[in-house]
Design a protein around this motif. Structure first.
Motif, PDB file in Angstrom:
ATOM      1  N   HIS A  76      -1.130   9.032  11.145  1.00 25.90           N
ATOM      2  CA  HIS A  76      -0.960   9.758   9.901  1.00 25.90           C
ATOM      3  C   HIS A  76       0.477   9.564   9.415  1.00 25.90           C
ATOM      4  N   ILE A  77       0.624   9.110   8.178  1.00 25.80           N
ATOM      5  CA  ILE A  77       1.946   8.980   7.569  1.00 25.80           C
ATOM      6  C   ILE A  77       1.977   9.907   6.359  1.00 25.80           C
ATOM      7  N   THR A  78       2.899  10.852   6.357  1.00 27.17           N
ATOM      8  CA  THR A  78       3.020  11.773   5.228  1.00 27.17           C
ATOM      9  C   THR A  78       4.177  11.337   4.326  1.00 27.17           C
ATOM     10  N   GLU A  79       4.117  11.804   3.076  1.00 31.10           N
ATOM     11  CA  GLU A  79       5.174  11.522   2.090  1.00 31.10           C
ATOM     12  C   GLU A  79       5.538  10.033   2.093  1.00 31.10           C
ATOM     13  N   THR A  80       4.540   9.201   1.891  1.00 28.02           N
ATOM     14  CA  THR A  80       4.758   7.758   1.991  1.00 28.02           C
ATOM     15  C   THR A  80       5.816   7.267   1.007  1.00 28.02           C
ATOM     16  N   GLN A  81       6.523   6.228   1.443  1.00 27.05           N
ATOM     17  CA  GLN A  81       7.582   5.611   0.645  1.00 27.05           C
ATOM     18  C   GLN A  81       7.303   4.111   0.541  1.00 27.05           C
ATOM     19  N   PRO A  82       7.835   3.437  -0.472  1.00 19.67           N
ATOM     20  CA  PRO A  82       7.584   1.989  -0.602  1.00 19.67           C
ATOM     21  C   PRO A  82       7.934   1.200   0.654  1.00 19.67           C
ATOM     22  N   GLU A  83       8.946   1.635   1.387  1.00 16.08           N
ATOM     23  CA  GLU A  83       9.322   0.901   2.616  1.00 16.08           C
ATOM     24  C   GLU A  83       8.329   1.088   3.751  1.00 16.08           C
ATOM     25  N   ASP A  84       7.329   1.939   3.560  1.00 13.78           N
ATOM     26  CA  ASP A  84       6.246   2.057   4.546  1.00 13.78           C
ATOM     27  C   ASP A  84       5.229   0.928   4.384  1.00 13.78           C
ATOM     28  N   SER A  85       5.332   0.180   3.289  1.00 10.51           N
ATOM     29  CA  SER A  85       4.402  -0.932   3.063  1.00 10.51           C
ATOM     30  C   SER A  85       4.563  -1.977   4.155  1.00 10.51           C
ATOM     31  N   ALA A  86       3.457  -2.282   4.838  1.00  7.21           N
ATOM     32  CA  ALA A  86       3.479  -3.206   5.985  1.00  7.21           C
ATOM     33  C   ALA A  86       2.057  -3.304   6.526  1.00  7.21           C
ATOM     34  N   VAL A  87       1.891  -4.100   7.585  1.00  5.51           N
ATOM     35  CA  VAL A  87       0.640  -4.109   8.330  1.00  5.51           C
ATOM     36  C   VAL A  87       0.842  -3.269   9.586  1.00  5.51           C
ATOM     37  N   TYR A  88      -0.101  -2.377   9.846  1.00  4.22           N
ATOM     38  CA  TYR A  88      -0.029  -1.491  10.999  1.00  4.22           C
ATOM     39  C   TYR A  88      -1.127  -1.876  11.987  1.00  4.22           C
ATOM     40  N   PHE A  89      -0.739  -1.987  13.256  1.00  2.00           N
ATOM     41  CA  PHE A  89      -1.683  -2.328  14.319  1.00  2.00           C
ATOM     42  C   PHE A  89      -1.770  -1.179  15.317  1.00  2.00           C
ATOM     43  N   CYS A  90      -2.986  -0.808  15.671  1.00  2.00           N
ATOM     44  CA  CYS A  90      -3.170   0.090  16.794  1.00  2.00           C
ATOM     45  C   CYS A  90      -3.492  -0.751  18.026  1.00  2.00           C
ATOM     46  N   ALA A  91      -3.359  -0.146  19.188  1.00  2.00           N
ATOM     47  CA  ALA A  91      -3.711  -0.831  20.434  1.00  2.00           C
ATOM     48  C   ALA A  91      -4.132   0.210  21.460  1.00  2.00           C
ATOM     49  N   ALA A  92      -4.972  -0.221  22.382  1.00  8.42           N
ATOM     50  CA  ALA A  92      -5.407   0.639  23.482  1.00  8.42           C
ATOM     51  C   ALA A  92      -5.150  -0.098  24.789  1.00  8.42           C
ATOM     52  N   GLY A  93      -4.473   0.598  25.720  1.00 10.29           N
ATOM     53  CA  GLY A  93      -4.065  -0.068  26.961  1.00 10.29           C
ATOM     54  C   GLY A  93      -4.482   0.686  28.201  1.00 10.29           C
ATOM     55  N   GLY A  94      -4.692  -0.074  29.246  1.00 10.86           N
ATOM     56  CA  GLY A  94      -4.971   0.470  30.565  1.00 10.86           C
ATOM     57  C   GLY A  94      -4.094  -0.219  31.576  1.00 10.86           C
ATOM     58  N   TYR A  95      -4.570  -0.360  32.812  1.00  9.98           N
ATOM     59  CA  TYR A  95      -3.713  -0.898  33.858  1.00  9.98           C
ATOM     60  C   TYR A  95      -3.311  -2.340  33.609  1.00  9.98           C
ATOM     61  N   ASN A  96      -4.224  -3.170  33.161  1.00 10.55           N
ATOM     62  CA  ASN A  96      -3.899  -4.596  33.096  1.00 10.55           C
ATOM     63  C   ASN A  96      -4.221  -5.244  31.766  1.00 10.55           C
ATOM     64  N   LYS A  97      -4.366  -4.441  30.708  1.00 11.02           N
ATOM     65  CA  LYS A  97      -4.605  -5.072  29.419  1.00 11.02           C
ATOM     66  C   LYS A  97      -4.206  -4.129  28.286  1.00 11.02           C
ATOM     67  N   LEU A  98      -3.798  -4.738  27.191  1.00  8.56           N
ATOM     68  CA  LEU A  98      -3.500  -4.016  25.960  1.00  8.56           C
ATOM     69  C   LEU A  98      -4.247  -4.746  24.856  1.00  8.56           C
ATOM     70  N   ILE A  99      -5.230  -4.069  24.264  1.00  4.48           N
ATOM     71  CA  ILE A  99      -6.076  -4.677  23.248  1.00  4.48           C
ATOM     72  C   ILE A  99      -5.657  -4.149  21.882  1.00  4.48           C
ATOM     73  N   PHE A 100      -5.408  -5.083  20.950  1.00  2.00           N
ATOM     74  CA  PHE A 100      -4.959  -4.716  19.609  1.00  2.00           C
ATOM     75  C   PHE A 100      -6.118  -4.675  18.631  1.00  2.00           C
ATOM     76  N   GLY A 101      -6.019  -3.771  17.665  1.00  2.00           N
ATOM     77  CA  GLY A 101      -6.903  -3.798  16.518  1.00  2.00           C
ATOM     78  C   GLY A 101      -6.507  -4.919  15.569  1.00  2.00           C
ATOM     79  N   ALA A 102      -7.336  -5.156  14.547  1.00  3.18           N
ATOM     80  CA  ALA A 102      -7.120  -6.274  13.636  1.00  3.18           C
ATOM     81  C   ALA A 102      -6.060  -5.992  12.579  1.00  3.18           C
ATOM     82  N   GLY A 103      -5.634  -4.743  12.447  1.00  5.49           N
ATOM     83  CA  GLY A 103      -4.552  -4.420  11.523  1.00  5.49           C
ATOM     84  C   GLY A 103      -5.029  -3.777  10.230  1.00  5.49           C
ATOM     85  N   THR A 104      -4.147  -2.979   9.637  1.00  9.11           N
ATOM     86  CA  THR A 104      -4.367  -2.350   8.331  1.00  9.11           C
ATOM     87  C   THR A 104      -3.187  -2.681   7.441  1.00  9.11           C
TER      88      THR A 104
END
Lengths: 110, 115
Positions: A76-104
């Motif tokens: 959640h990003i509140t009070e967005t500003q033009p400098e927030d413009s970018a691609v955002y990636f989430c990821a989920a990690g466990g012991y031996n891997k970090l899997i990324f989402g495709a991006g927003t």
């Protein structure tokens, strides 16, 4: 195999509005959930992360929530500003891997 | 303190050529990673090194080899480049030896085009 789904793929908001990006993960063993911001032509940079023993974390205008039962987490990003413009990636990690989402791709219009 | 440094920043190769991408970190991190980033597909792990002296395959290792030269340096080699390997390659490092639950710090990337 394990995967992370991220929605929406693009998001356009007016400056000052809030933006929400959602991710779901499949591996129930995941216990670490970072979010990265990548500006055009730049490196991904960690902006916030959360571990499975915490339901919510805030850092100024940015917050992340985690629902382990449903296996989804959100940025959640509140009070967005033009400098927030970018691609955002989430990821989920466990012991031996970090899997990324495709991006927003977030566009904040003045 | 430079963090994670990658060389080169850009490279154009012909199909069948070989090259090595270099990565060095100055944060005394134990673990290092190589990812590729393709449009609409996020970051995919190619290989990683949990600690000096060890390397393991990630999600997309075919066509690549790696060397953990020492604690600071981790290189990625394309032995016979193919157009499908056109991508942006990122090196990353993290403090501990567990791959999936530590913050990773990325370099600026290498933009590789294979004709």
């Amino acid at each position: 195999g394990e995967n992370v789904e991220q929605h929406p793929s693009t998001l356009s908001v007016q400056e000052g509005d809030s933006a929400v990006i959602k991710c779901t993960y499949s591996d129930s063993a995941s216990n670490y959930f970072p979010w990265y911001k990548q500006e055009l032509g730049k490196r991904p940079q960690l902006i916030i992360d959360i571990r499975s023993n915490v339901g919510e974390k805030k850092d100024q205008r940015i917050a992340v929530t985690l629902n382990k039962t449903a296996k989804h987490f959100s940025l959640h990003i509140t009070e967005t500003q033009p400098e927030d413009s970018a691609v955002y990636f989430c990821a989920a990690g466990g012991y031996n891997k970090l899997i990324f989402g495709a991006g927003t791709r977030l566009a904040v219009h003045p | 303190n430079a963090g994670v440094t990658q060389t080169p920043k850009f490279q154009v190769l012909k199909t069948g050529q070989s090259m090595t991408l270099q990565c060095a970190q100055d944060m005394n991190h134990n673990s290092m990673y190589w990812y590729r980033q393709d449009p609409g597909m996020g970051l995919r792990l190619i290989y990683y090194s949990a600690s000096e002296g060890t390397t393991d395959k990630g999600e997309v290792p075919n066509g690549y080899n790696v060397s953990r030269l020492n604690k600071r340096e981790f290189s990625l080699r394309l032995e016979s480049a193919a157009p499908s390997q056109t991508s942006v390659y990122f090196c990353a490092s993290s403090e501990s030896g567990t791959v999936g639950n530590q913050p990773q710090h990325f370099g600026d990337g290498t933009r590789l085009s294979i004709l």
